[in-house]
Design an enzyme around this catalytic site. Structure first.
Site, PDB file in Angstrom:
ATOM      1  N   GLU A 167     -11.733   5.160   4.400  1.00 46.43           N
ATOM      2  CA  GLU A 167     -11.254   6.039   5.477  1.00 46.43           C
ATOM      3  C   GLU A 167     -12.338   6.252   6.528  1.00 46.43           C
ATOM      4  OE1 GLU A 167      -8.326   7.131   6.157  1.00 46.43           O
ATOM      5  OE2 GLU A 167      -7.181   6.960   4.300  1.00 46.43           O
ATOM      6  N   TYR A 189       0.828  -1.202   0.000  1.00 51.00           N
ATOM      7  CA  TYR A 189       0.000   0.000   0.000  1.00 51.00           C
ATOM      8  C   TYR A 189       0.869   1.261   0.000  1.00 51.00           C
ATOM      9  CZ  TYR A 189      -3.152   3.613   1.755  1.00 51.00           C
ATOM     10  OH  TYR A 189      -3.863   4.780   1.922  1.00 51.00           O
ATOM     11  N   TRP A 208      -5.735   1.161  10.411  1.00 51.77           N
ATOM     12  CA  TRP A 208      -5.866   1.145   8.954  1.00 51.77           C
ATOM     13  C   TRP A 208      -5.576  -0.247   8.402  1.00 51.77           C
ATOM     14  CZ3 TRP A 208      -8.300   3.123   5.227  1.00 51.77           C
ATOM     15  CH2 TRP A 208      -7.830   3.154   3.903  1.00 51.77           C
TER      16      TRP A 208
END
Length: 198
Positions: free
Chosen positions: A38, A16, A46
């Site tokens: 998000e 990522y 995350w």
């Protein structure tokens, strides 16, 4: 190869970080995807959201806002079922559906969501030059401005901290530290778009 420390050594984070984080995104589908992810992340790690990304993709019709906006109570029940694979939080699921509707309204008013979002920086990423990750802020005046406008339009789960993470993710803000191998290529890309440093 030096990376931002937060990328660590877990494959999911490394990929990522190396391939997506901070790359300027102008595709509305990608922008809706990150907005949904998000918002789902609020209060969570995350990594947890990234690990369930495929489940989110299935749950939210490949992040097509025009499809998600039509979801009804049956869809909400389906998404809150134990086998959905996503974070089973009613407020976040309902916010994703609601945000899809507002997203479409922004598209209709501005031609694209990307045009609206990038209008805050005149189409040029805001380039920072942080040496230490500890210096990267949790929010900024830009994020506060975007957050205020998003809340005014009716978006949910768009506080300034979440919005700043969103702006970092989609490349509106460049926050790789200067020693990271991704910093220079993305700074050059920002410059090609006509960057301005702050």
């Amino acid at each position: 190869m030096r990376r931002c420390k937060w990328a660590g050594s877990r494959d999911l984070y490394v990929r990522y970080h190396d391939e997506e984080w901070g790359v300027p995104q102008f595709d509305d589908g990608v922008l809706f995807e990150f907005l949904t992810l998000e918002a789902a992340q609020a209060g969570l790690q995350w990594y947890l959201i990234l690990s369930r990304r495929e489940a989110y993709r299935r749950a939210f019709a490949d992040f097509q806002p025009e499809v998600v906006a039509r979801y009804g109570e049956e869809d909400v029940a389906r998404l809150l079922a134990p086998d959905s694979g996503i974070i089973r939080n009613r407020a976040k699921v309902e916010a994703a559906i609601h945000n899809a509707k507002v997203f479409l309204e922004v598209q209709a008013a501005h031609g694209s969501f990307a045009r609206w979002l990038w209008g805050f920086v005149d189409g040029r990423p805001e380039v920072h030059a942080f040496v230490r990750e500890e210096d990267v802020p949790a929010t900024s005046p830009l994020a506060e401005r975007v957050s205020r406008e998003m809340r005014f339009l009716g978006f949910r789960f768009v506080g300034p901290v979440m919005v700043y993470a969103y702006l970092q993710a989609v490349g509106v803000v460049l926050d790789h530290v200067v020693t990271c191998f991704r910093y220079e290529p993305l700074r050059a890309l920002a410059e090609s778009l006509g960057h301005h440093a702050r």
